[in-house]
Design a protein around this motif. Sequence first.
Motif, PDB file in Angstrom:
ATOM      1  N   VAL A   1     -20.593 -30.049  21.097  1.00  0.00           N
ATOM      2  CA  VAL A   1     -21.264 -28.747  21.118  1.00  0.00           C
ATOM      3  C   VAL A   1     -22.713 -28.976  20.703  1.00  0.00           C
ATOM      4  O   VAL A   1     -22.975 -29.557  19.645  1.00  0.00           O
ATOM      5  N   ALA A   2     -23.650 -28.559  21.562  1.00  0.00           N
ATOM      6  CA  ALA A   2     -25.053 -28.923  21.348  1.00  0.00           C
ATOM      7  C   ALA A   2     -25.994 -27.740  21.441  1.00  0.00           C
ATOM      8  O   ALA A   2     -25.701 -26.750  22.097  1.00  0.00           O
ATOM      9  N   SER A   3     -27.090 -27.888  20.769  1.00  0.00           N
ATOM     10  CA  SER A   3     -28.303 -27.054  20.858  1.00  0.00           C
ATOM     11  C   SER A   3     -28.313 -25.833  19.943  1.00  0.00           C
ATOM     12  O   SER A   3     -27.394 -25.023  19.952  1.00  0.00           O
ATOM     13  N   GLN A   4     -29.384 -25.804  19.191  1.00  0.00           N
ATOM     14  CA  GLN A   4     -29.713 -24.696  18.289  1.00  0.00           C
ATOM     15  C   GLN A   4     -28.691 -24.477  17.186  1.00  0.00           C
ATOM     16  O   GLN A   4     -28.636 -23.385  16.624  1.00  0.00           O
TER      17      GLN A   4
ATOM     18  N   ALA B   1     -17.679 -34.340  27.871  1.00  0.00           N
ATOM     19  CA  ALA B   1     -18.605 -33.283  28.274  1.00  0.00           C
ATOM     20  C   ALA B   1     -19.439 -32.817  27.097  1.00  0.00           C
ATOM     21  O   ALA B   1     -19.107 -33.087  25.936  1.00  0.00           O
ATOM     22  N   MET B   2     -20.537 -32.158  27.415  1.00  0.00           N
ATOM     23  CA  MET B   2     -21.376 -31.567  26.382  1.00  0.00           C
ATOM     24  C   MET B   2     -21.605 -30.103  26.741  1.00  0.00           C
ATOM     25  O   MET B   2     -21.941 -29.798  27.886  1.00  0.00           O
ATOM     26  N   VAL B   3     -21.372 -29.223  25.788  1.00  0.00           N
ATOM     27  CA  VAL B   3     -21.724 -27.828  26.009  1.00  0.00           C
ATOM     28  C   VAL B   3     -23.196 -27.725  25.633  1.00  0.00           C
ATOM     29  O   VAL B   3     -23.553 -27.634  24.459  1.00  0.00           O
ATOM     30  N   ALA B   4     -24.066 -27.829  26.645  1.00  0.00           N
ATOM     31  CA  ALA B   4     -25.514 -27.875  26.413  1.00  0.00           C
ATOM     32  C   ALA B   4     -26.038 -26.441  26.423  1.00  0.00           C
ATOM     33  O   ALA B   4     -26.500 -25.927  27.440  1.00  0.00           O
ATOM     34  N   ARG B   5     -25.917 -25.822  25.257  1.00  0.00           N
ATOM     35  CA  ARG B   5     -26.121 -24.374  25.177  1.00  0.00           C
ATOM     36  C   ARG B   5     -27.565 -23.968  25.431  1.00  0.00           C
ATOM     37  O   ARG B   5     -27.834 -22.816  25.751  1.00  0.00           O
ATOM     38  N   GLY B   6     -28.497 -24.918  25.267  1.00  0.00           N
ATOM     39  CA  GLY B   6     -29.908 -24.592  25.476  1.00  0.00           C
ATOM     40  C   GLY B   6     -30.158 -24.108  26.894  1.00  0.00           C
ATOM     41  O   GLY B   6     -30.509 -22.938  27.119  1.00  0.00           O
ATOM     42  N   ASP B   7     -29.928 -24.972  27.845  1.00  0.00           N
ATOM     43  CA  ASP B   7     -30.165 -24.572  29.231  1.00  0.00           C
ATOM     44  C   ASP B   7     -29.100 -23.616  29.739  1.00  0.00           C
ATOM     45  O   ASP B   7     -29.389 -22.751  30.558  1.00  0.00           O
ATOM     46  N   LEU B   8     -27.895 -23.771  29.238  1.00  0.00           N
ATOM     47  CA  LEU B   8     -26.829 -22.858  29.656  1.00  0.00           C
ATOM     48  C   LEU B   8     -27.249 -21.413  29.380  1.00  0.00           C
ATOM     49  O   LEU B   8     -27.075 -20.521  30.211  1.00  0.00           O
TER      50      LEU B   8
ATOM     51  N   ALA C   1     -26.417 -41.863  18.162  1.00  0.00           N
ATOM     52  CA  ALA C   1     -27.847 -41.573  18.273  1.00  0.00           C
ATOM     53  C   ALA C   1     -28.140 -41.233  19.727  1.00  0.00           C
ATOM     54  O   ALA C   1     -27.752 -41.968  20.633  1.00  0.00           O
ATOM     55  N   ARG C   2     -28.806 -40.111  19.936  1.00  0.00           N
ATOM     56  CA  ARG C   2     -29.099 -39.687  21.313  1.00  0.00           C
ATOM     57  C   ARG C   2     -30.579 -39.860  21.612  1.00  0.00           C
ATOM     58  O   ARG C   2     -31.427 -39.477  20.809  1.00  0.00           O
ATOM     59  N   ILE C   3     -30.865 -40.458  22.756  1.00  0.00           N
ATOM     60  CA  ILE C   3     -32.251 -40.488  23.209  1.00  0.00           C
ATOM     61  C   ILE C   3     -32.343 -39.640  24.462  1.00  0.00           C
ATOM     62  O   ILE C   3     -31.482 -39.708  25.346  1.00  0.00           O
ATOM     63  N   ASN C   4     -33.359 -38.803  24.505  1.00  0.00           N
ATOM     64  CA  ASN C   4     -33.516 -37.850  25.592  1.00  0.00           C
ATOM     65  C   ASN C   4     -34.633 -38.327  26.509  1.00  0.00           C
ATOM     66  O   ASN C   4     -35.792 -38.379  26.109  1.00  0.00           O
ATOM     67  N   MET C   5     -34.272 -38.681  27.745  1.00  0.00           N
ATOM     68  CA  MET C   5     -35.245 -39.268  28.671  1.00  0.00           C
ATOM     69  C   MET C   5     -36.262 -38.255  29.182  1.00  0.00           C
ATOM     70  O   MET C   5     -37.160 -38.613  29.945  1.00  0.00           O
TER      71      MET C   5
ATOM     72  N   LEU D   1     -20.648 -32.454  16.992  1.00  0.00           N
ATOM     73  CA  LEU D   1     -21.746 -31.493  16.918  1.00  0.00           C
ATOM     74  C   LEU D   1     -23.035 -32.275  17.108  1.00  0.00           C
ATOM     75  O   LEU D   1     -23.122 -33.430  16.696  1.00  0.00           O
ATOM     76  N   MET D   2     -24.036 -31.637  17.679  1.00  0.00           N
ATOM     77  CA  MET D   2     -25.267 -32.377  17.971  1.00  0.00           C
ATOM     78  C   MET D   2     -26.503 -31.675  17.414  1.00  0.00           C
ATOM     79  O   MET D   2     -26.609 -30.464  17.481  1.00  0.00           O
ATOM     80  N   LEU D   3     -27.418 -32.480  16.876  1.00  0.00           N
ATOM     81  CA  LEU D   3     -28.737 -31.976  16.504  1.00  0.00           C
ATOM     82  C   LEU D   3     -29.715 -32.349  17.608  1.00  0.00           C
ATOM     83  O   LEU D   3     -29.638 -33.444  18.166  1.00  0.00           O
TER      84      LEU D   3
ATOM     85  N   ALA E   1     -20.605 -35.298  31.120  1.00  0.00           N
ATOM     86  CA  ALA E   1     -21.203 -34.263  31.977  1.00  0.00           C
ATOM     87  C   ALA E   1     -21.762 -33.164  31.085  1.00  0.00           C
ATOM     88  O   ALA E   1     -21.042 -32.622  30.237  1.00  0.00           O
ATOM     89  N   LYS E   2     -23.031 -32.852  31.269  1.00  0.00           N
ATOM     90  CA  LYS E   2     -23.599 -31.745  30.501  1.00  0.00           C
ATOM     91  C   LYS E   2     -23.324 -30.443  31.246  1.00  0.00           C
ATOM     92  O   LYS E   2     -23.673 -30.303  32.411  1.00  0.00           O
ATOM     93  N   ILE E   3     -22.651 -29.562  30.556  1.00  0.00           N
ATOM     94  CA  ILE E   3     -22.332 -28.268  31.154  1.00  0.00           C
ATOM     95  C   ILE E   3     -23.471 -27.333  30.776  1.00  0.00           C
ATOM     96  O   ILE E   3     -23.572 -26.877  29.634  1.00  0.00           O
ATOM     97  N   GLU E   4     -24.391 -27.125  31.716  1.00  0.00           N
ATOM     98  CA  GLU E   4     -25.563 -26.327  31.381  1.00  0.00           C
ATOM     99  C   GLU E   4     -26.118 -25.578  32.586  1.00  0.00           C
ATOM    100  O   GLU E   4     -27.242 -25.097  32.540  1.00  0.00           O
ATOM    101  N   SER E   5     -25.327 -25.490  33.646  1.00  0.00           N
ATOM    102  CA  SER E   5     -25.814 -24.739  34.804  1.00  0.00           C
ATOM    103  C   SER E   5     -24.691 -23.870  35.349  1.00  0.00           C
ATOM    104  O   SER E   5     -23.514 -24.105  35.080  1.00  0.00           O
TER     105      SER E   5
HETATM  106  C1  LIG Z   1     -28.650 -30.393  25.244  1.00  0.00           C
HETATM  107  C2  LIG Z   1     -29.340 -29.785  26.192  1.00  0.00           C
HETATM  108  O1  LIG Z   1     -30.096 -30.488  27.104  1.00  0.00           O
HETATM  109  P1  LIG Z   1     -31.606 -30.913  26.867  1.00  0.00           P
HETATM  110  O2  LIG Z   1     -31.879 -30.925  25.410  1.00  0.00           O
HETATM  111  O3  LIG Z   1     -31.754 -32.233  27.516  1.00  0.00           O
HETATM  112  O4  LIG Z   1     -32.345 -29.852  27.603  1.00  0.00           O
HETATM  113  C3  LIG Z   1     -29.299 -28.319  26.352  1.00  0.00           C
HETATM  114  O5  LIG Z   1     -29.861 -27.814  27.321  1.00  0.00           O
HETATM  115  O6  LIG Z   1     -28.679 -27.661  25.496  1.00  0.00           O
END
Ligand SMILES: C=C(OP(=O)(O)O)C(=O)O
Length: 594
Positions: free
Chosen positions: A398-401, A362-369, A144-148, A431-433, A341-345
């Motif tokens: 693997v995260a986002s969308q 690590a997390m491939v944070a595709r949203g901000d990436l 379970a993920r909580i986003n601060m 995989l992440m929702l 480590a969130k890879i998003e920059s």
């Molecule tokens: C998972 C991500 O980070 P956040 O939802 O915190 O922006 C993302 O950017 O893909």
Amino acid sequence: MTQSLQIFTSATRSPGISLSKHSLSKPSPSTAAFRFPLSFTKSSIRASSSPDSNPLSSAFTSQVLVSENGSTGGGGALSSSVTREFVPVMSDSTAIEVDTVTEAELKENGFRSTRRTKLVCTIGPVTCGFEQLEALAVGGMNVARINMCHGTRDWHRMVIERVRRLNEEKGYAVAIMMDTEGSEIHMGDLGGASSAKAEDGEIWTFSVRAFDSTLPERTINVNYEGFAEDVRVGDDLLVDGGMVRFEVIEKIGPDVKCLCTDPGLLLPRANLTFWRDGHLVRERNAMLPTISSKDWLDIDFGIAEGVDFLAISFVKSAEVIKHLKSYIAARSRGSDISILAKIESLDSLNNLEEIILASDGAMVARGDLGAQIPLEQVPLVQQKVVQLCRQLNKPVIVASQLLESMIEYPTPTRAEVADISEAVRQRSDALMLSGESAMGQYPDKALAVLRNVSLRIEKWWREEKRHEPMELPEVGSSSSDSILEEICNSAAKMANNLEVDAIFVYTKTGHMASLLSRCRPDCPIFAFTETTSVRRRLNLQWGLIPFRMSFSDDMENNLNKIFLLLKARNLIKSGDLVIAVSDMLQSIQVMNVP
Ligand SMILES: C=C(OP(=O)(O)O)C(=O)O
Ligand SMILES: Nc1ncnc2c1ncn2[C@@H]1O[C@H](COP(=O)(O)OP(=O)(O)O)[C@@H](O)[C@H]1O
Ligand SMILES: [K+]
Ligand SMILES: [Mg+2]
């Protein structure tokens, strides 16, 4: 019969490693003569061993020590002197803790069908209730993920408590991941509205002013004081990496007037980036600390609450991870929080290997990436990060969308299903929702899509025998590390060749389980560990089914005990073929369950 390959090293380890045949069980002619023909088939092994000839079958009458706190200890477990503290093992099947969902899945469909890809759900307003959390756990949520970025600390504490209660009362091992806000530029809260629609041609004001009561119409608060100074007329302003796009047309003191050029939905606290002449403007962002003062307070909160994972947003370098690790070590000795480590920059891509090496995953944070690099590069980065993480033996999410459309609709798009399939095919750990489970209309359906697509692709992979060879370089530095790695690589290979039903691993820290997971074998890996926190953390890793139980240094005892406990719960049956390894004993054992 038990067939074992044991590796002996000299006391100094240096003069070389001798491979030798040895059986932990009573020596028998067949084990003494044992050689490992890799052409062995499962049926030939099955045919050659009958339960009666198995030395382990005698263990059915043995008993184990149960200490006062109910945990079992192995010392002298097979001895015949039975004292008051000894209770028969057959009535002690509760001494093993396994996820209730996995248990049901194993009973119903057997080893082959268990899901290997792990699932992370972001908890938000639609899923923070106890029943909704339980529905996600039943649906296969491993973490379970909580986003601060969102919610108050009290709200997050409540979610953590509910997940804990769920684990305690209902037998789950859902781990908790806390995701930091990070100090990138983002919008404010929209004055309490859940979203706002920006239409083509509208003029909106982005302001760093503090508004005391309600926000004026078409006004967005920006968290970064230097914002009005830094942007220039003509810059493109992208909300959430391009979900909505504006052009800066005028600057008036702290206010920046922007023309909407791509309409869309503005969500509270959405990320903002600005682009000039086709390039991301990032000088100012580079000045912002990766971990803001608010993040440090959140991290203290996470440590105090005992979260399992800390996901760090916008990591730029390995240094920040190392610094955080020493901070945590100093604050809470013996803490076993994993740092992801969130890879998003852009910066994270420039220092990728170092960052991943310094982190626990690590997390491939595709949203901000996707807001920092051209979108068409995101899949390539995903592939690269997933591969690198596996090589460096770090779990990767693997995260986002993945199922963005399911925030609103009950079925996914075909493209979303294809995207999930690709992440599963790449064999990412998890995989992440995000919004789908935090604030969408169909959180359980979205989770079911992740589950079903994962199962289907994994099955196809096994049926087609698609072992894409991947070079797995040595990750440890000592010779004992090398031995463990070789044992795991060989055990996984043997498991595939012999088509065994499961690999058993006894692991104190979880390290050996992760080395096996890295090999992505065809069969599930039953990971037995003594601590609840290790069990929860292993829940993020591909193919691992973590069990908690106590065990001794005596592998034979441990195996006997596990066979009894698992059989008592109908999780394994006589004749199942398993390979057992342990980080306490350098050996690989192949055996049929007695
Ligand atoms: C998972 C991500 O980070 P956040 O939802 O915190 O922006 C993302 O950017 O893909
Ligand atoms: N704790 C929370 N409270 C309220 N809304 C939340 C919470 N967590 C997530 N959300 C909502 O779910 C959306 C998706 O979550 P997530 O992807 O984690 O955040 P973000 O969109 O900020 O990157 C958020 O934009 C927000 O609208
Ligand atoms: K975040
Ligand atoms: Mg992000």
